[in-house]
Design an enzyme around this catalytic site. Structure first.
Site, mmCIF file in Angstrom:
data_model
loop_
_atom_site.group_PDB
_atom_site.id
_atom_site.type_symbol
_atom_site.label_atom_id
_atom_site.label_comp_id
_atom_site.label_asym_id
_atom_site.label_seq_id
_atom_site.Cartn_x
_atom_site.Cartn_y
_atom_site.Cartn_z
ATOM 1 N N GLU A 128 3.379 0.368 3.772
ATOM 2 C CA GLU A 128 2.910 1.516 3.343
ATOM 3 C C GLU A 128 4.034 2.462 2.763
ATOM 4 O O GLU A 128 5.024 2.778 3.425
ATOM 5 C CB GLU A 128 2.253 2.213 4.506
ATOM 6 C CG GLU A 128 0.977 1.619 5.154
ATOM 7 C CD GLU A 128 -0.390 1.980 4.376
ATOM 8 O OE1 GLU A 128 -0.037 2.888 3.415
ATOM 9 O OE2 GLU A 128 -1.393 1.474 4.705
ATOM 10 N N HIS B 204 1.071 -1.273 -0.051
ATOM 11 C CA HIS B 204 -0.034 -0.130 0.031
ATOM 12 C C HIS B 204 0.724 1.409 0.063
ATOM 13 O O HIS B 204 2.116 1.347 0.217
ATOM 14 C CB HIS B 204 -0.852 0.015 1.262
ATOM 15 C CG HIS B 204 -1.896 -0.916 1.294
ATOM 16 N ND1 HIS B 204 -3.420 -0.640 1.283
ATOM 17 C CD2 HIS B 204 -1.941 -2.179 1.115
ATOM 18 C CE1 HIS B 204 -3.999 -1.682 1.332
ATOM 19 N NE2 HIS B 204 -3.289 -2.794 1.403
HETATM 20 ZN ZN LIG Z 1 -4.078 1.441 1.090
#
Ligand SMILES: [Zn+2]
Length: 418
Positions: free
Chosen positions: A380, A300
């Protein structure tokens, strides 16, 4: 904190699909731990959209504020002495400008740029044609979407009973740096020019799903107004709002934390656990291979952190810590340390619930809880900002690849002690 929570609850929610006219883009820099906590609380509330989450003092968050909430949000910032910078007073203009620039580029697969879904499918065919000698490269559709697009998996394997290293990306449509980085990981494995890639592929099979949410990803390329689309594109009965947040839809403590029941919200969890075709496909596939999976990395953007299970809380509101936490944390630390050693960026690490915010129904938690995959991660990725230029792709790849190499070495060490 409590007073502000009440203020926010009174916000007029603006969750329907919008054209971003008059929306503000704001960089907010927390200067105290309390301000960090307050921003984490604000994340995802009532249409305030955090494109980049913050996790520490001095680390800027990037947020979009709906037009009708601009003045109240600025008021709250001033009440909390929050330092902020308004980067745009009309997000629609920025999105239009970027869209026009993208449209000027030739539509052909380019590993050093962001690619459309169609170009990525063509690119996967090219990767298969470059399969290393002695290996098999196979495309397999693990399912399809409501709009009929394939969820395509590329497997790079050798004969024998080998463990699988899994990477997926773009379950959140708009997070384009995630599939771009994932394609670079695929490229380094297929190319077999890197000594670490050679030694890892001598031991493990590699599975890549570049686009977990094809309909959403295609939609995020359609127009300037759709660039920030996050969910899938399945219709919702009784609502004009479309889409479910697939990373809240997995059958893993579904709907317990950080999930909206409003179909117009960008964290809408769906009508039931695994109500969505994409979720069902991924769940079934992960369960079928789970015992063979060494690690699962579900990529992500944007926050510069690596998250491990779980995302949910218990009945007392405390974050639930898995039985394998020590091992998972050691592996996550190896990942984050290797990233920090690449370009000196600071990366936070820990359970999703404790590190970013409570949120249940995610791929990672399902992989661990229901598919038996001990080492399941959600990195992330880096910025700068939510929508970095294509030049960020190579930098992102270099640090993530170092992270992957270090994590697998750590997992081998941890498992050899068993
Ligand atoms: Zn995400």
């Amino acid at each position: 904190m409590k007073v502000l929570a009440v203020c926010l609850a009174l916000f007029a929610a603006s969750l329907a699909q919008v054209d971003y006219e008059g929306y503000h883009l704001v960089n907010v820099v927390p200067e105290t731990p309390e301000q960090v906590e307050w921003l984490l609380y604000l994340d995802g509330k009532d249409g305030i959209d955090f494109l980049k989450s913050t996790h520490q003092v001095g680390n800027a968050a990037e947020i979009i504020i709906p037009k009708d909430q601009v003045s109240r949000t600025y008021y709250l910032f001033s009440k909390t002495n929050m330092r902020y910078f308004t980067a745009s007073t009309n997000v629609a203009d920025d999105l239009k400008r970027n869209f026009l620039m993208r449209n000027d580029k030739p539509k052909v697969f380019n590993i050093n740029d962001f690619n459309t879904f169609e170009d990525i499918l063509a690119g996967l065919d090219d990767f298969v044609a470059r399969c290393p000698s002695g290996a098999s490269c196979t495309l397999e559709d693990i399912g399809d979407t409501v709009e009929g697009r394939p969820i395509r998996l590329l497997k790079i394997t050798k004969p024998g009973d080998r463990k699988i290293v899994w990477f997926d990306s773009a379950i959140h449509a708009r997070e384009w740096l995630a599939p771009a980085t994932n394609l670079k990981l695929l490229d380094v494995i297929i190319s077999q020019q890197d000594s670490n890639a050679v030694s890892l592929f001598n031991k493990y099979d590699f599975y890549f799903v570049i686009i977990m949410n094809p309909d959403g990803y295609v939609y995020s390329w359609q127009d300037s107004d759709t660039r920030l689309w996050r969910k899938n594109r399945s219709p919702n009965v009784g609502s004009s709002c479309v889409g479910t947040d697939l990373n809240r839809n997995y059958d893993a403590n579904w709907l317990s934390d950080g999930t909206s029941t409003n179909p117009c919200s960008f964290t809408y969890g769906g009508t039931s656990a695994a109500s969505e075709k994409e979720t069902q496909a991924a769940q079934n596939y992960l369960r079928s291979i789970g015992s063979r999976v060494l690690s699962l990395t579900s990529i992500h953007t944007t926050a510069e952190m690596i998250l491990i299970p779980y995302g949910h809380t218990d009945d007392n509101g405390e974050c639930v810590i898995p039985a394998d936490h020590q091992k998972q944390m050691s592996a996550a630390n190896a990942f984050a340390d290797a990233i920090e050693n690449t370009f000196s960026t600071s990366w936070k690490r820990g359970t999703a619930c404790l590190t970013i915010y409570p949120a249940s129904g995610a791929t990672m938690d399902y992989a661990y809880d229901k598919a038996g995959i001990t080492y399941a991660f959600t990195p992330e990725l880096r910025g700068p900002g939510f929508d970095p230029p294509a030049s960020a792709i190579q930098l992102s790849f270099q640090e993530v690849w170092n992270g992957v190499v270090a994590t697998i070495a750590k997992i081998e060490e941890l498992e050899s002690m068993n």
